[in-house]
Motif scaffolding. Sequence first.
Motif, PDB file in Angstrom:
ATOM      1  N   ASP A   8      42.163  30.238  31.105  1.00 55.40           N
ATOM      2  CA  ASP A   8      41.921  28.437  31.693  1.00 55.40           C
ATOM      3  C   ASP A   8      40.595  28.442  30.400  1.00 55.40           C
ATOM      4  N   ASN A   9      40.610  26.477  30.231  1.00 54.98           N
ATOM      5  CA  ASN A   9      39.888  26.444  29.313  1.00 54.98           C
ATOM      6  C   ASN A   9      40.127  26.899  28.016  1.00 54.98           C
ATOM      7  N   GLN A  71      41.157  40.625  36.428  1.00 53.24           N
ATOM      8  CA  GLN A  71      40.600  39.419  36.316  1.00 53.24           C
ATOM      9  C   GLN A  71      38.774  39.176  36.509  1.00 53.24           C
ATOM     10  N   GLN A  72      38.466  39.996  37.497  1.00 56.75           N
ATOM     11  CA  GLN A  72      37.001  40.318  37.672  1.00 56.75           C
ATOM     12  C   GLN A  72      36.161  40.791  35.848  1.00 56.75           C
ATOM     13  N   ALA A  75      36.307  37.787  33.792  1.00 59.75           N
ATOM     14  CA  ALA A  75      35.141  36.858  34.113  1.00 59.75           C
ATOM     15  C   ALA A  75      33.626  37.276  33.894  1.00 59.75           C
ATOM     16  N   GLN A  79      31.436  35.353  30.996  1.00 64.19           N
ATOM     17  CA  GLN A  79      30.260  35.031  31.613  1.00 64.19           C
ATOM     18  C   GLN A  79      29.388  35.438  30.591  1.00 64.19           C
ATOM     19  N   THR A  86      38.385  30.840  32.704  1.00 60.75           N
ATOM     20  CA  THR A  86      38.811  32.031  33.708  1.00 60.75           C
ATOM     21  C   THR A  86      40.618  32.585  32.831  1.00 60.75           C
ATOM     22  N   VAL A  87      41.028  32.830  34.082  1.00 59.29           N
ATOM     23  CA  VAL A  87      42.186  33.271  34.149  1.00 59.29           C
ATOM     24  C   VAL A  87      42.598  32.430  35.145  1.00 59.29           C
ATOM     25  N   SER A  88      44.292  31.997  35.271  1.00 64.61           N
ATOM     26  CA  SER A  88      45.114  32.126  36.062  1.00 64.61           C
ATOM     27  C   SER A  88      46.290  33.183  35.983  1.00 64.61           C
ATOM     28  N   LYS A 116      47.866  28.224  38.006  1.00 61.28           N
ATOM     29  CA  LYS A 116      47.187  26.925  37.327  1.00 61.28           C
ATOM     30  C   LYS A 116      47.399  25.497  37.961  1.00 61.28           C
ATOM     31  N   LYS A 120      43.321  26.527  39.162  1.00 64.10           N
ATOM     32  CA  LYS A 120      43.297  27.210  37.876  1.00 64.10           C
ATOM     33  C   LYS A 120      42.617  28.396  38.841  1.00 64.10           C
ATOM     34  N   ASN A 121      41.693  29.851  37.564  1.00 65.20           N
ATOM     35  CA  ASN A 121      41.386  31.080  38.471  1.00 65.20           C
ATOM     36  C   ASN A 121      41.550  31.547  39.671  1.00 65.20           C
TER      37      ASN A 121
END
Length: 147
Positions: A8-9, A71-72, A75, A79, A86-88, A116, A120-121
């Motif tokens: 995402d983004n 996913q964690q 992130a 960060q 982020t991830v979907s 999404k 999202k995320n």
Amino acid sequence: TIAAMDLDNFKSVNDRFGHAAGDTVLRLAADTIKTEIRAIDMVARIGGDEFVILLPEADSDAAHAVIDRVQQHLAEVVQKNGWLVTVSIGLATFVSPPGSTDDMMKKADDLLYAAKHDGKNMVKRQTFEGTPGASSFAPPKRYGYNQ
């Protein structure tokens, strides 16, 4: 089980930091995914900022545990680097094999786009029942006729 993933983004990284930073994000995402999946799992980048993970012999709960780790960890990596990515994820588990890989990818992709669409995320997951080798989908049209 198959997971369809989208960063995402991602475009904002390219726009704000340049394409070299975007390439770094993609490499870090791929490396992060590889470190968090099992030895029998496979990951592929299918275009742009989209990845697919094949999780053979993983039921919904086992696959979800792997995807949560992915996913964690992603992130944490983005960060740490100050990227607003982020991830979907769409996670499709099949009790019996679907009729084709196209069927499998479509289900995972539909779940990805639901994630999404819903903000999202997040991970959207579903288990699909069925008869082994059977498909509720028509085969794709090729060369102007159904095969």
